[in-house]
Write a protein that holds these residues in place. Structure first.
Motif, PDB file in Angstrom:
ATOM      1  N   SER A   1      39.522  24.814 -12.193  1.00  0.00           N
ATOM      2  CA  SER A   1      40.631  24.051 -12.767  1.00  0.00           C
ATOM      3  C   SER A   1      40.538  22.574 -12.393  1.00  0.00           C
ATOM      4  N   ALA A   2      40.038  22.264 -11.201  1.00  0.00           N
ATOM      5  CA  ALA A   2      39.898  20.866 -10.788  1.00  0.00           C
ATOM      6  C   ALA A   2      38.841  20.167 -11.638  1.00  0.00           C
ATOM      7  N   ARG A   3      37.785  20.869 -11.989  1.00  0.00           N
ATOM      8  CA  ARG A   3      36.746  20.280 -12.821  1.00  0.00           C
ATOM      9  C   ARG A   3      37.258  20.019 -14.235  1.00  0.00           C
ATOM     10  N   ILE A   4      38.087  20.878 -14.742  1.00  0.00           N
ATOM     11  CA  ILE A   4      38.610  20.745 -16.103  1.00  0.00           C
ATOM     12  C   ILE A   4      39.568  19.557 -16.195  1.00  0.00           C
ATOM     13  N   THR A   5      40.407  19.351 -15.196  1.00  0.00           N
ATOM     14  CA  THR A   5      41.384  18.273 -15.269  1.00  0.00           C
ATOM     15  C   THR A   5      40.748  16.902 -15.071  1.00  0.00           C
ATOM     16  N   ALA A   6      39.560  16.838 -14.490  1.00  0.00           N
ATOM     17  CA  ALA A   6      38.922  15.541 -14.274  1.00  0.00           C
ATOM     18  C   ALA A   6      38.461  14.922 -15.591  1.00  0.00           C
ATOM     19  N   THR A   7      37.999  15.716 -16.510  1.00  0.00           N
ATOM     20  CA  THR A   7      37.486  15.194 -17.772  1.00  0.00           C
ATOM     21  C   THR A   7      38.584  14.594 -18.648  1.00  0.00           C
ATOM     22  N   PRO A   8      39.721  15.252 -18.869  1.00  0.00           N
ATOM     23  CA  PRO A   8      40.755  14.618 -19.695  1.00  0.00           C
ATOM     24  C   PRO A   8      41.295  13.324 -19.088  1.00  0.00           C
ATOM     25  N   ALA A   9      41.332  13.245 -17.759  1.00  0.00           N
ATOM     26  CA  ALA A   9      41.826  12.018 -17.137  1.00  0.00           C
ATOM     27  C   ALA A   9      40.889  10.852 -17.462  1.00  0.00           C
ATOM     28  N   ALA A  10      39.596  11.105 -17.423  1.00  0.00           N
ATOM     29  CA  ALA A  10      38.635  10.058 -17.753  1.00  0.00           C
ATOM     30  C   ALA A  10      38.743   9.686 -19.229  1.00  0.00           C
ATOM     31  N   ALA A  11      38.895  10.698 -20.076  1.00  0.00           N
ATOM     32  CA  ALA A  11      39.042  10.428 -21.508  1.00  0.00           C
ATOM     33  C   ALA A  11      40.321   9.647 -21.780  1.00  0.00           C
ATOM     34  N   THR A  12      41.370   9.948 -21.058  1.00  0.00           N
ATOM     35  CA  THR A  12      42.637   9.233 -21.222  1.00  0.00           C
ATOM     36  C   THR A  12      42.492   7.777 -20.803  1.00  0.00           C
ATOM     37  N   ARG A  13      41.770   7.544 -19.708  1.00  0.00           N
ATOM     38  CA  ARG A  13      41.557   6.159 -19.272  1.00  0.00           C
ATOM     39  C   ARG A  13      40.758   5.371 -20.305  1.00  0.00           C
ATOM     40  N   VAL A  14      39.739   5.997 -20.860  1.00  0.00           N
ATOM     41  CA  VAL A  14      38.941   5.323 -21.893  1.00  0.00           C
ATOM     42  C   VAL A  14      39.801   5.039 -23.115  1.00  0.00           C
TER      43      VAL A  14
END
Length: 96
Positions: free
Chosen positions: A10-23
């Motif tokens: 679950s920690a790996r999954i939440t890291a990707t949307p956060a990066a996409a949101t920042r971009v």
């Protein structure tokens, strides 16, 4: 073995949307700055009397135009106009 290797899925999954949101947020910010910069250039076409009506001077435009491209010049103009209005109100209180 790194901490990433033993991190829960679950920690790996939440890291990707956060990066996409920042971009995404950065892209939206650049678009907004570009759009506001186009409106800012239209202020240069106004007369000095029209600029005075909205609390700006031609010198304020020259100050704000020197900002880097990614930044929004209308934010700087809002700051300049706000400081000028506050100083005028303070002077009016001292005189009255």
């Amino acid at each position: 073995m790194t901490a990433y290797d033993i991190a829960p899925e679950s920690a790996r999954i939440t890291a990707t949307p956060a990066a996409a949101t920042r971009v995404y947020n950065r892209a939206v910010g650049y678009y907004r700055a570009w759009k506001n910069r186009r409106a800012f250039y239209r202020l240069g076409e106004m007369s000095d009397a029209e600029l005075a009506d909205i609390g700006l001077t031609r010198a304020d435009l020259f100050v704000a135009v020197d900002l880097p491209f990614g930044s929004d010049p209308t934010v700087k103009l809002r700051s300049i106009a706000g400081l000028r209005a506050a100083s005028v109100e303070e002077l009016a209180r001292k005189v009255a």
